[in-house]
Enzyme design. Structure first.
Site, PDB file in Angstrom:
ATOM      1  N   SER A   1      41.734  13.696   3.808  1.00  0.00           N
ATOM      2  CA  SER A   1      41.474  12.426   3.120  1.00  0.00           C
ATOM      3  C   SER A   1      41.152  12.681   1.655  1.00  0.00           C
ATOM      4  O   SER A   1      40.173  13.365   1.333  1.00  0.00           O
ATOM      5  CB  SER A   1      40.296  11.716   3.791  1.00  0.00           C
TER       6      SER A   1
ATOM      7  N   HIS B   1      45.859  11.352   3.890  1.00  0.00           N
ATOM      8  CA  HIS B   1      45.157  10.098   4.186  1.00  0.00           C
ATOM      9  C   HIS B   1      44.644   9.515   2.871  1.00  0.00           C
ATOM     10  O   HIS B   1      43.928  10.172   2.118  1.00  0.00           O
ATOM     11  CB  HIS B   1      44.002  10.378   5.149  1.00  0.00           C
TER      12      HIS B   1
ATOM     13  N   ASP C   1      42.655   6.530   1.203  1.00  0.00           N
ATOM     14  CA  ASP C   1      41.671   5.466   1.452  1.00  0.00           C
ATOM     15  C   ASP C   1      41.635   4.461   0.306  1.00  0.00           C
ATOM     16  O   ASP C   1      41.293   4.816  -0.821  1.00  0.00           O
ATOM     17  CB  ASP C   1      40.276   6.076   1.616  1.00  0.00           C
TER      18      ASP C   1
ATOM     19  N   MET D   1      39.904   1.163  -1.187  1.00  0.00           N
ATOM     20  CA  MET D   1      38.678   0.343  -1.079  1.00  0.00           C
ATOM     21  C   MET D   1      38.591  -0.591  -2.273  1.00  0.00           C
ATOM     22  O   MET D   1      38.919  -0.196  -3.397  1.00  0.00           O
ATOM     23  CB  MET D   1      37.447   1.256  -1.056  1.00  0.00           C
TER      24      MET D   1
ATOM     25  N   HIS E   1      45.115   3.748   4.282  1.00  0.00           N
ATOM     26  CA  HIS E   1      44.079   3.067   5.072  1.00  0.00           C
ATOM     27  C   HIS E   1      43.464   1.996   4.181  1.00  0.00           C
ATOM     28  O   HIS E   1      42.695   2.313   3.274  1.00  0.00           O
ATOM     29  CB  HIS E   1      43.044   4.123   5.522  1.00  0.00           C
TER      30      HIS E   1
ATOM     31  N   MET F   1      40.984  -0.654   3.205  1.00  0.00           N
ATOM     32  CA  MET F   1      39.648  -1.214   3.455  1.00  0.00           C
ATOM     33  C   MET F   1      39.406  -2.243   2.355  1.00  0.00           C
ATOM     34  O   MET F   1      38.621  -2.037   1.431  1.00  0.00           O
ATOM     35  CB  MET F   1      38.595  -0.093   3.424  1.00  0.00           C
TER      36      MET F   1
ATOM     37  N   MET G   1      37.591   4.246  13.607  1.00  0.00           N
ATOM     38  CA  MET G   1      36.615   4.772  12.649  1.00  0.00           C
ATOM     39  C   MET G   1      35.464   5.402  13.436  1.00  0.00           C
ATOM     40  O   MET G   1      34.920   4.781  14.351  1.00  0.00           O
ATOM     41  CB  MET G   1      36.044   3.651  11.779  1.00  0.00           C
TER      42      MET G   1
ATOM     43  N   ASP H   1      38.928   8.762  12.311  1.00  0.00           N
ATOM     44  CA  ASP H   1      38.599   8.893  10.884  1.00  0.00           C
ATOM     45  C   ASP H   1      37.091   8.897  10.659  1.00  0.00           C
ATOM     46  O   ASP H   1      36.422   7.885  10.887  1.00  0.00           O
ATOM     47  CB  ASP H   1      39.244   7.700  10.150  1.00  0.00           C
TER      48      ASP H   1
ATOM     49  N   GLY I   1      33.700  11.956   9.680  1.00  0.00           N
ATOM     50  CA  GLY I   1      32.707  12.874  10.239  1.00  0.00           C
ATOM     51  C   GLY I   1      33.275  14.005  11.085  1.00  0.00           C
ATOM     52  O   GLY I   1      32.535  14.662  11.825  1.00  0.00           O
TER      53      GLY I   1
HETATM   54  C1  DX5 Z   1      35.663   6.483   5.094  1.00  0.00           C
HETATM   55  C2  DX5 Z   1      37.086   6.918   5.012  1.00  0.00           C
HETATM   56  C3  DX5 Z   1      37.374   8.300   5.492  1.00  0.00           C
HETATM   57  C4  DX5 Z   1      36.638   9.401   4.768  1.00  0.00           C
HETATM   58  C5  DX5 Z   1      36.361  10.500   5.760  1.00  0.00           C
HETATM   59  O1  DX5 Z   1      35.612   5.101   4.887  1.00  0.00           O
HETATM   60  O2  DX5 Z   1      37.921   6.034   5.733  1.00  0.00           O
HETATM   61  O3  DX5 Z   1      38.772   8.547   5.466  1.00  0.00           O
HETATM   62  O4  DX5 Z   1      37.358   9.945   3.704  1.00  0.00           O
HETATM   63  O5  DX5 Z   1      35.593  11.478   5.137  1.00  0.00           O
HETATM   64  P1  DX5 Z   1      34.775  12.551   5.961  1.00  0.00           P
HETATM   65  O6  DX5 Z   1      35.746  13.409   6.696  1.00  0.00           O
HETATM   66  O7  DX5 Z   1      34.024  13.287   4.902  1.00  0.00           O
HETATM   67  O8  DX5 Z   1      33.873  11.793   6.896  1.00  0.00           O
HETATM   68 ZN    ZN Z   2      40.096   6.451   5.998  1.00  0.00          ZN
END
Ligand code: DX5
Ligand code: ZN
Length: 225
Positions: A9, A34, A36, A38, A68, A70, A139, A177, A179
């Protein structure tokens, strides 16, 4: 043998040299990028738009890019991301007034379409859309930030969705996705994930290849069991 895909990501990448960092992580063994998106409304953070995706393509990145979303209003952005070079586009069901319409729009634009489900969202919502989905993204942290801890009860959700997919449409890819790291990836895989989104664990390591090799070793060990 089951196929597993590692999706680094870029939320955790070094944005001052994004093209280089993405090329490095792919060379180190990443399968899918990936991406993201936002908007500071759906989540309290602000990231990348279609221009950034287009720049990665222009830089020479050829790997599949998994967008992705958001954001609150998804429909206007979908054609822009598709045109910029996205391969997969997932969105959260709360962000669309017409979920089937949005999934169709993604497909009309030539991309694979998916729904992203937050840790606290019920899985019941999925049942009406199974025939329309290429991807289900679960998630395992609250959306918005990298570096959070994997929410353990999500393992049960992964297991449940895996079973549903196997019952109705085995072609849907199950993406998880948030942690994920070297220590818990085997549990996520055993629960049934196909695609592992990994941000901080890879990008904050000193050696991407070493980290991805460790991750793949854990996954390969499962094949041998
Ligand atoms: C959080 C994102 C994830 C994030 C994951 O909203 O959707 O894609 O980058 O990052 P890690 O792997 O550090 O949890
Ligand atoms: Zn994501």
């Amino acid at each position: 043998m089951k196929n597993f895909f590692i999706a680094p990501s870029i939320l955790s990448a070094d944005c001052s040299k994004l093209g280089q960092d993405v090329a490095d992580v792919l060379r180190a063994g990443g399968d899918i990028i990936h991406f993201d998106v936002m908007d500071n409304h759906y989540v309290p953070n602000l990231t990348f738009g279609p221009m950034v995706l287009k720049s990665l393509r222009k830089y020479g990145i050829q790997a599949p890019i998994d967008v992705h979303l958001m954001v609150n209003c998804v429909d206007n952005l979908i054609p822009l991301f598709a045109k910029a070079g996205a391969d997969f586009i997932t969105f959260h069901p709360e962000s669309s007034k017409n979920i089937i319409g949005t999934l169709s729009l993604i497909k009309q634009c030539g991309c694979k379409a998916g729904l992203a489900i937050n840790p606290n969202t019920s899985l019941n919502i999925l049942s009406d859309f199974m025939d329309h989905l290429d991807i289900i993204l679960l998630m395992s942290v609250m959306p918005g930030f990298s570096g959070q801890k994997f929410i353990l009860p999500v393992l049960r959700k992964i297991d449940y969705v895996r079973k549903k997919i196997n019952e109705v449409n085995a072609k849907i890819l199950l993406e998880v996705d948030g942690g994920i790291n070297v220590n818990n990836i085997a549990n996520v895989a055993c629960a049934g994930a196909d695609i592992f989104v990994i941000g901080s664990c890879i990008f904050q390591s000193n050696n991407y290849k070493y980290t991805i090799d460790m991750i793949k070793k854990k996954l390969n060990a499962l094949h041998k069991k």
